[in-house]
Design an enzyme around this catalytic site. Structure first.
Site, mmCIF file in Angstrom:
data_model
loop_
_atom_site.group_PDB
_atom_site.id
_atom_site.type_symbol
_atom_site.label_atom_id
_atom_site.label_comp_id
_atom_site.label_asym_id
_atom_site.label_seq_id
_atom_site.Cartn_x
_atom_site.Cartn_y
_atom_site.Cartn_z
ATOM 1 N N GLY A 282 37.044 12.852 53.600
ATOM 2 C CA GLY A 282 37.470 13.414 52.318
ATOM 3 C C GLY A 282 38.035 12.310 51.456
ATOM 4 O O GLY A 282 38.470 11.277 51.958
ATOM 5 N N TYR A 345 40.226 18.040 43.616
ATOM 6 C CA TYR A 345 40.541 18.026 45.052
ATOM 7 C C TYR A 345 40.902 19.434 45.543
ATOM 8 O O TYR A 345 40.386 19.901 46.565
ATOM 9 C CB TYR A 345 41.704 17.065 45.280
ATOM 10 C CG TYR A 345 42.098 16.855 46.727
ATOM 11 C CD1 TYR A 345 41.329 16.065 47.576
ATOM 12 C CD2 TYR A 345 43.273 17.422 47.238
ATOM 13 C CE1 TYR A 345 41.713 15.842 48.902
ATOM 14 C CE2 TYR A 345 43.662 17.212 48.544
ATOM 15 C CZ TYR A 345 42.877 16.420 49.376
ATOM 16 O OH TYR A 345 43.270 16.215 50.689
ATOM 17 N N LYS A 349 39.038 21.724 48.323
ATOM 18 C CA LYS A 349 39.703 22.117 49.575
ATOM 19 C C LYS A 349 39.848 23.643 49.684
ATOM 20 O O LYS A 349 39.851 24.193 50.784
ATOM 21 C CB LYS A 349 41.070 21.434 49.677
ATOM 22 C CG LYS A 349 40.966 19.910 49.829
ATOM 23 C CD LYS A 349 40.206 19.519 51.090
ATOM 24 C CE LYS A 349 40.226 18.033 51.349
ATOM 25 N NZ LYS A 349 39.548 17.647 52.593
HETATM 26 P P1 NAD Z 1 41.581 8.387 54.736
HETATM 27 O O1 NAD Z 1 41.195 7.990 53.357
HETATM 28 O O2 NAD Z 1 42.542 7.528 55.483
HETATM 29 O O3 NAD Z 1 40.269 8.560 55.630
HETATM 30 C C1 NAD Z 1 39.114 9.225 55.176
HETATM 31 C C2 NAD Z 1 37.901 8.626 55.845
HETATM 32 O O4 NAD Z 1 36.737 9.304 55.333
HETATM 33 C C3 NAD Z 1 37.747 7.131 55.522
HETATM 34 O O5 NAD Z 1 37.543 6.381 56.695
HETATM 35 C C4 NAD Z 1 36.541 7.108 54.599
HETATM 36 O O6 NAD Z 1 35.774 5.913 54.688
HETATM 37 C C5 NAD Z 1 35.738 8.320 55.073
HETATM 38 N N1 NAD Z 1 34.792 8.746 54.040
HETATM 39 C C6 NAD Z 1 35.045 8.914 52.723
HETATM 40 N N2 NAD Z 1 33.915 9.213 52.068
HETATM 41 C C7 NAD Z 1 32.918 9.262 52.987
HETATM 42 C C8 NAD Z 1 31.520 9.512 52.921
HETATM 43 N N3 NAD Z 1 30.898 9.746 51.751
HETATM 44 N N4 NAD Z 1 30.802 9.472 54.077
HETATM 45 C C9 NAD Z 1 31.401 9.194 55.247
HETATM 46 N N5 NAD Z 1 32.723 8.947 55.374
HETATM 47 C C10 NAD Z 1 33.479 8.976 54.253
HETATM 48 O O7 NAD Z 1 42.135 9.893 54.616
HETATM 49 P P2 NAD Z 1 43.066 10.739 55.615
HETATM 50 O O8 NAD Z 1 44.435 10.770 55.045
HETATM 51 O O9 NAD Z 1 42.873 10.341 57.018
HETATM 52 O O10 NAD Z 1 42.448 12.195 55.361
HETATM 53 C C11 NAD Z 1 41.461 12.773 56.197
HETATM 54 C C12 NAD Z 1 41.196 14.188 55.710
HETATM 55 O O11 NAD Z 1 42.419 14.935 55.677
HETATM 56 C C13 NAD Z 1 40.627 14.252 54.294
HETATM 57 O O12 NAD Z 1 39.680 15.301 54.217
HETATM 58 C C14 NAD Z 1 41.844 14.576 53.452
HETATM 59 O O13 NAD Z 1 41.497 15.207 52.256
HETATM 60 C C15 NAD Z 1 42.595 15.488 54.390
HETATM 61 N N6 NAD Z 1 44.037 15.594 54.106
HETATM 62 C C16 NAD Z 1 44.888 14.532 54.256
HETATM 63 C C17 NAD Z 1 46.239 14.692 54.008
HETATM 64 C C18 NAD Z 1 47.242 13.585 54.190
HETATM 65 O O14 NAD Z 1 48.429 13.835 54.011
HETATM 66 N N7 NAD Z 1 46.855 12.386 54.560
HETATM 67 C C19 NAD Z 1 46.725 15.930 53.584
HETATM 68 C C20 NAD Z 1 45.832 16.974 53.433
HETATM 69 C C21 NAD Z 1 44.491 16.803 53.708
#
Ligand code: NAD
Length: 439
Positions: A282, A345, A349
């Site tokens: 994401g 976003y 979601k």
């Molecule tokens: P992050 O940015 O650290 O990791 C996301 C990973 O997804 C990255 O390695 C990126 O390269 C990969 N990615 C992005 N676009 C891509 C594509 N087109 N094809 C393949 N891979 C792709 O993010 P995170 O914080 O680990 O978040 C992971 C998930 O959790 C996401 O869906 C995010 O929206 C969700 N989320 C995170 C939080 C938070 O607090 N960190 C809160 C709510 C939801």
């Protein structure tokens, strides 16, 4: 990421300062370490319905004590016998005397019957009331206590073990105030509960770092062979994760036109199937709507939502998800509460939640479950990049007064991915420490 305030508040001097100033008191949450039992200490079981006796039997088989004086590690109340509002008094009678007898990081679980499964409006009213009770206990008990309501459908009494194990264990450290629905299902109990995913093939998208990396590591811990997917630019960290967990790395941009077909080819040629699909990849492209360029909207919607639909459709059309298959999508608290600067976003979601809820009945015929997890504030690079005041607000505005760890999201996904969680589908479970935002 370091949370210096929580470290400070857990020193003797810090504890005194924090108390005197009335500041949030984040307790260092107990998290699962391999070798820990799911349930330890004394768990008091109350209430009288169709679940109290089976639950006592289950707890005994797990080695927990179910009688004796406090302090308790858990309080479980079977509310399925409550048939009208007057009967809710039983909650007070059970919890009032023991409300101060829980150990730190204690567990409260109330078991009920979902209102739509109730025999009449009065019973449905009383059962709906349980939600308010449980959410308030989560906000009130403090000291790392979690509180959940599990609606167990009639006929699903044998399908709750994986859920009780998860909710009573340190694996659910950052899950609180949730309502979980378990339906009737044929459950394959794992031979070894420390390796429930033995022999399973899993796909985790966005696995090179952050939450995705934690998910890949955890599914491997639980016995799965994990295919770790990320964009080619993240090839190096992706291979490092995959090698470390003896999985495989697949460099693929999910927005590429041939991505679904390449996934189908990969799984049909190498494994003949994929048992667990975790849609974690994401991105954020924050801007207020008036300032948002159309590409910020388009690329985000494609990565966060449309690619999940395309991948699911392709894997299902190729018959690669067998009975017992599991799909888990990562949503977000933004999708539930909305957020300034995140119209794109939050829409994506919330769409993930729509996807899960609308596909659940369709996939039930195939014996496949589909659920979502909605993380709140999780300590990752994504949240480290926030402005400091927004970051501090996100960290503290929840019942745990701290951010969650990627492993907290991963543990929740591992529970939903378990063969023993066959009765859980169409659920959205927040991993947000009971965030003050949203429902
Ligand atoms: P992050 O940015 O650290 O990791 C996301 C990973 O997804 C990255 O390695 C990126 O390269 C990969 N990615 C992005 N676009 C891509 C594509 N087109 N094809 C393949 N891979 C792709 O993010 P995170 O914080 O680990 O978040 C992971 C998930 O959790 C996401 O869906 C995010 O929206 C969700 N989320 C995170 C939080 C938070 O607090 N960190 C809160 C709510 C939801």
């Amino acid at each position: 990421m370091s949370d210096r305030y929580t470290s400070f508040a857990n020193t003797p001097a810090g504890r005194a300062v924090v108390k005197r100033l009335g500041l949030p008191e984040p307790l260092r949450l107990r998290r699962y370490q391999p070798g820990d039992p799911d349930v330890a200490g004394t768990v008091l079981v109350g209430g009288a319905g169709r679940l109290a006796d089976p639950v006592r039997k289950l707890l005994r088989s797990l080695g927990a004590a179910i009688e004796g004086d406090g302090p308790y590690t858990g309080l479980i109340f079977d509310a399925t016998g409550i048939t009208d509002s007057a009967g809710l008094r039983a909650l007070y009678d059970f919890f009032h005397p023991v409300a101060r007898s829980l150990r730190p990081c204690g567990r409260v679980v109330v078991l009920g019957t979902a209102p739509q499964d109730c025999a009449n409006p009065r019973e449905a009213t009383a059962q709906r009331a349980l939600e308010g009770f449980v959410r308030s206990v989560g906000k009130e008990f403090g000291r790392g206590t979690t509180a959940q309501l599990v609606y167990v459908a009639p006929g699903a009494e044998d399908a709750i073990e994986s859920t009780l194990r998860f909710l009573l264990s340190p694996k659910s450290a950052y899950v609180s105030g949730q309502v979980v629905r378990v339906g009737p299902a044929h459950v394959d109990q794992p031979k070894d509960w420390t390796k429930p995913l033995d022999g399973k093939i899993a796909l985790v998208t966005g696995a090179a770092r952050g939450i995705g990396e934690a998910i890949a590591r955890l599914l491997a811990r639980d016995g799965a062979h994990v295919v770790c997917l990320d964009v080619p630019a993240a090839g190096q960290p992706l291979s490092a994760v995959a090698n470390d967990i003896r999985g495989s790395a697949l460099q693929l941009d999910l927005t590429a036109a041939d991505a679904p077909q390449r996934l189908v080819d990969h799984f049909s040629e190498r494994h003949g199937r994929v048992d667990i699909v975790v849609h974690n990849a994401g991105i954020t492209r924050d801007k207020t709507l008036a300032r948002m360029s159309e590409d910020k909207w388009d690329v985000l919607m494609d990565v966060n939502l449309s690619s999940q639909e395309r991948v699911n459709d392709a894997l299902l059309a190729a018959d690669l998800l067998p009975a017992g298959g599991r799909i888990v999508s990562v949503s977000s608290m933004s999708g539930i509460a909305g957020n300034r600067g995140q119209t794109n976003y939050a829409a994506s979601k919330a769409g993930v939640i729509g996807l899960v809820q609308s596909y659940a009945p369709v996939l039930a015929d195939k014996g496949v479950t589909i659920n979502a997890v909605a993380p709140g504030f999780i300590e990752t690079r994504m949240t480290a990049a926030m402005p400091i005041m927004v970051r501090e607000a996100g960290r503290r505005m929840n019942s745990m007064s701290q951010g969650g760890q990627p492993v907290d999201v991963a543990e929740t996904i591992a529970w939903l991915a378990s063969p023993a969680s066959a009765g859980i589908t169409g659920n959205v479970v927040r991993v947000c420490g009971q965030s003050l935002l949203g429902a």
